[in-house]
Design a protein around this motif. Structure first.
Motif, PDB file in Angstrom:
ATOM      1  N   UNK A 190      24.847  45.471  34.971  1.00 34.80           N
ATOM      2  CA  UNK A 190      25.143  46.056  36.090  1.00 34.80           C
ATOM      3  C   UNK A 190      24.789  44.964  37.145  1.00 34.80           C
ATOM      4  N   UNK A 191      24.073  43.975  37.197  1.00 29.05           N
ATOM      5  CA  UNK A 191      23.805  42.981  38.669  1.00 29.05           C
ATOM      6  C   UNK A 191      25.336  42.325  38.388  1.00 29.05           C
ATOM      7  N   UNK A 192      26.618  42.586  38.463  1.00 35.40           N
ATOM      8  CA  UNK A 192      27.987  41.127  38.661  1.00 35.40           C
ATOM      9  C   UNK A 192      27.305  40.703  39.846  1.00 35.40           C
ATOM     10  N   UNK A 193      27.973  39.479  39.522  1.00 33.59           N
ATOM     11  CA  UNK A 193      27.502  38.429  40.467  1.00 33.59           C
ATOM     12  C   UNK A 193      29.465  38.407  41.131  1.00 33.59           C
ATOM     13  N   UNK A 194      29.413  39.649  41.942  1.00 31.64           N
ATOM     14  CA  UNK A 194      30.514  39.623  43.001  1.00 31.64           C
ATOM     15  C   UNK A 194      30.602  39.070  43.865  1.00 31.64           C
ATOM     16  N   UNK A 195      30.182  37.975  44.334  1.00 31.85           N
ATOM     17  CA  UNK A 195      29.893  36.946  45.281  1.00 31.85           C
ATOM     18  C   UNK A 195      31.485  35.590  44.044  1.00 31.85           C
ATOM     19  N   UNK A 196      31.197  35.692  43.115  1.00 29.02           N
ATOM     20  CA  UNK A 196      31.971  35.133  42.310  1.00 29.02           C
ATOM     21  C   UNK A 196      32.458  35.262  41.800  1.00 29.02           C
ATOM     22  N   UNK A 197      33.251  36.316  41.484  1.00 30.66           N
ATOM     23  CA  UNK A 197      34.098  37.436  41.328  1.00 30.66           C
ATOM     24  C   UNK A 197      35.186  37.193  41.743  1.00 30.66           C
ATOM     25  N   UNK A 198      33.913  37.162  43.400  1.00 31.74           N
ATOM     26  CA  UNK A 198      35.464  37.817  43.642  1.00 31.74           C
ATOM     27  C   UNK A 198      36.276  36.199  44.236  1.00 31.74           C
ATOM     28  N   UNK A 245      36.000  47.792  41.673  1.00 28.45           N
ATOM     29  CA  UNK A 245      36.784  46.579  40.325  1.00 28.45           C
ATOM     30  C   UNK A 245      34.811  46.440  39.717  1.00 28.45           C
ATOM     31  N   UNK A 246      33.784  46.054  40.260  1.00 25.19           N
ATOM     32  CA  UNK A 246      32.670  45.689  39.490  1.00 25.19           C
ATOM     33  C   UNK A 246      32.518  46.950  38.894  1.00 25.19           C
ATOM     34  N   UNK A 247      32.500  48.323  39.430  1.00 24.87           N
ATOM     35  CA  UNK A 247      32.176  49.993  38.442  1.00 24.87           C
ATOM     36  C   UNK A 247      33.093  49.908  36.845  1.00 24.87           C
ATOM     37  N   UNK A 248      34.253  49.547  37.741  1.00 32.27           N
ATOM     38  CA  UNK A 248      35.353  50.160  36.706  1.00 32.27           C
ATOM     39  C   UNK A 248      34.625  49.426  35.453  1.00 32.27           C
ATOM     40  N   UNK A 285      48.265  43.453  45.114  1.00 38.36           N
ATOM     41  CA  UNK A 285      47.679  42.229  45.148  1.00 38.36           C
ATOM     42  C   UNK A 285      45.702  43.186  45.238  1.00 38.36           C
ATOM     43  N   UNK A 286      45.291  42.058  44.449  1.00 36.55           N
ATOM     44  CA  UNK A 286      44.038  41.692  44.615  1.00 36.55           C
ATOM     45  C   UNK A 286      43.410  41.651  46.155  1.00 36.55           C
ATOM     46  N   UNK A 287      42.719  42.776  46.892  1.00 39.19           N
ATOM     47  CA  UNK A 287      41.877  42.207  48.237  1.00 39.19           C
ATOM     48  C   UNK A 287      40.338  42.288  47.814  1.00 39.19           C
ATOM     49  N   UNK A 288      39.296  41.166  49.011  1.00 35.14           N
ATOM     50  CA  UNK A 288      38.130  41.016  48.774  1.00 35.14           C
ATOM     51  C   UNK A 288      37.687  42.328  49.080  1.00 35.14           C
ATOM     52  N   UNK A 289      38.051  43.653  49.858  1.00 31.70           N
ATOM     53  CA  UNK A 289      37.666  45.218  49.960  1.00 31.70           C
ATOM     54  C   UNK A 289      37.380  46.003  48.208  1.00 31.70           C
ATOM     55  N   UNK A 290      38.289  45.343  47.524  1.00 33.13           N
ATOM     56  CA  UNK A 290      37.991  45.861  45.974  1.00 33.13           C
ATOM     57  C   UNK A 290      36.796  46.108  45.248  1.00 33.13           C
ATOM     58  N   UNK A 295      45.800  54.629  41.466  1.00 33.51           N
ATOM     59  CA  UNK A 295      46.404  55.895  41.091  1.00 33.51           C
ATOM     60  C   UNK A 295      45.846  56.376  41.767  1.00 33.51           C
ATOM     61  N   UNK A 296      46.214  57.723  42.843  1.00 33.32           N
ATOM     62  CA  UNK A 296      45.489  58.623  43.173  1.00 33.32           C
ATOM     63  C   UNK A 296      44.649  57.840  44.561  1.00 33.32           C
ATOM     64  N   UNK A 297      44.806  56.650  44.860  1.00 33.39           N
ATOM     65  CA  UNK A 297      43.675  56.343  45.547  1.00 33.39           C
ATOM     66  C   UNK A 297      42.901  55.138  45.143  1.00 33.39           C
ATOM     67  N   UNK A 298      42.722  55.522  43.014  1.00 30.54           N
ATOM     68  CA  UNK A 298      40.999  55.204  43.452  1.00 30.54           C
ATOM     69  C   UNK A 298      42.296  53.765  42.283  1.00 30.54           C
ATOM     70  N   UNK A 299      41.257  52.690  42.106  1.00 30.19           N
ATOM     71  CA  UNK A 299      41.796  51.666  41.309  1.00 30.19           C
ATOM     72  C   UNK A 299      41.507  51.922  39.711  1.00 30.19           C
ATOM     73  N   UNK A 300      42.373  52.007  38.982  1.00 32.87           N
ATOM     74  CA  UNK A 300      42.649  52.882  37.499  1.00 32.87           C
ATOM     75  C   UNK A 300      42.758  51.213  36.948  1.00 32.87           C
ATOM     76  N   UNK A 301      43.028  49.821  37.134  1.00 33.77           N
ATOM     77  CA  UNK A 301      43.091  48.611  36.566  1.00 33.77           C
ATOM     78  C   UNK A 301      42.322  47.570  37.319  1.00 33.77           C
TER      79      UNK A 301
END
Length: 149
Positions: A41-49, A14-17, A5-10, A62-68
């Motif tokens: 580049x200026x994704x509204x991270x608060x709204x996405x969260x 996720x924005x970079x991916x 499940x998603x965690x706000x710390x992600x 996978x291997x400690x990084x978000x792949x999807x």
């Protein structure tokens, strides 16, 4: 690979991916101007969260990084599905979708698929309901409302 499940710390990863994936994997189907309007580049991270927390949101690691990542609301609307640009074709999107769809087994499922994503969804049994022109930051992009019953 694990799916969790998603965690706000992600959100930062996720924005970079999202940015990298859209700009690289969709470049053959959309212009640079369209890509910039879609994934700035200026994704509204608060709204996405907030949106991720309201939806059933899954993250593939996978291997400690978000792949999807992907998210679906309670009506069966699949809002976002993105797989890291370097991890395409590894079954990550399929695994994420399988898990989301299993959470709402009655369907129907709906998504607004990009030109790039349309073949993936068609292979999953989604059918184009309508082609549409959507506006993002004053720029027109083509996508498809697709449904799976």
């Amino acid at each position: 690979m694990i799916i969790r499940e998603y965690d706000p710390g992600d959100i930062k990863e996720i924005a970079e991916l999202f940015y990298g994936t859209v700009h690289e994997t969709c470049a053959g189907d959309y212009t640079k101007e369209q890509l910039n309007a879609w994934a700035a580049k200026d994704l509204d991270k608060s709204a996405w969260n907030r949106s991720f927390l309201e939806h059933n949101t899954l993250v593939a690691v996978k291997n400690g990084r978000i792949v999807g990542f992907c998210d679906m609301d309670d009506t069966g609307y699949l809002d976002r599905l993105y797989v890291h640009k370097d991890c395409q074709g590894q079954g990550i999107a399929t695994a994420l979708c399988d898990r989301l769809e299993a959470g709402l087994p009655k369907g129907p499922f709906t998504t607004h698929a990009s030109i790039t994503a349309r073949p993936f969804f068609e292979a999953r049994g989604y059918r184009v309901f309508i082609e549409q022109q959507v506006q993002r930051k004053g720029v027109i992009l083509t996508n498809y409302v697709m449904r799976k019953y």
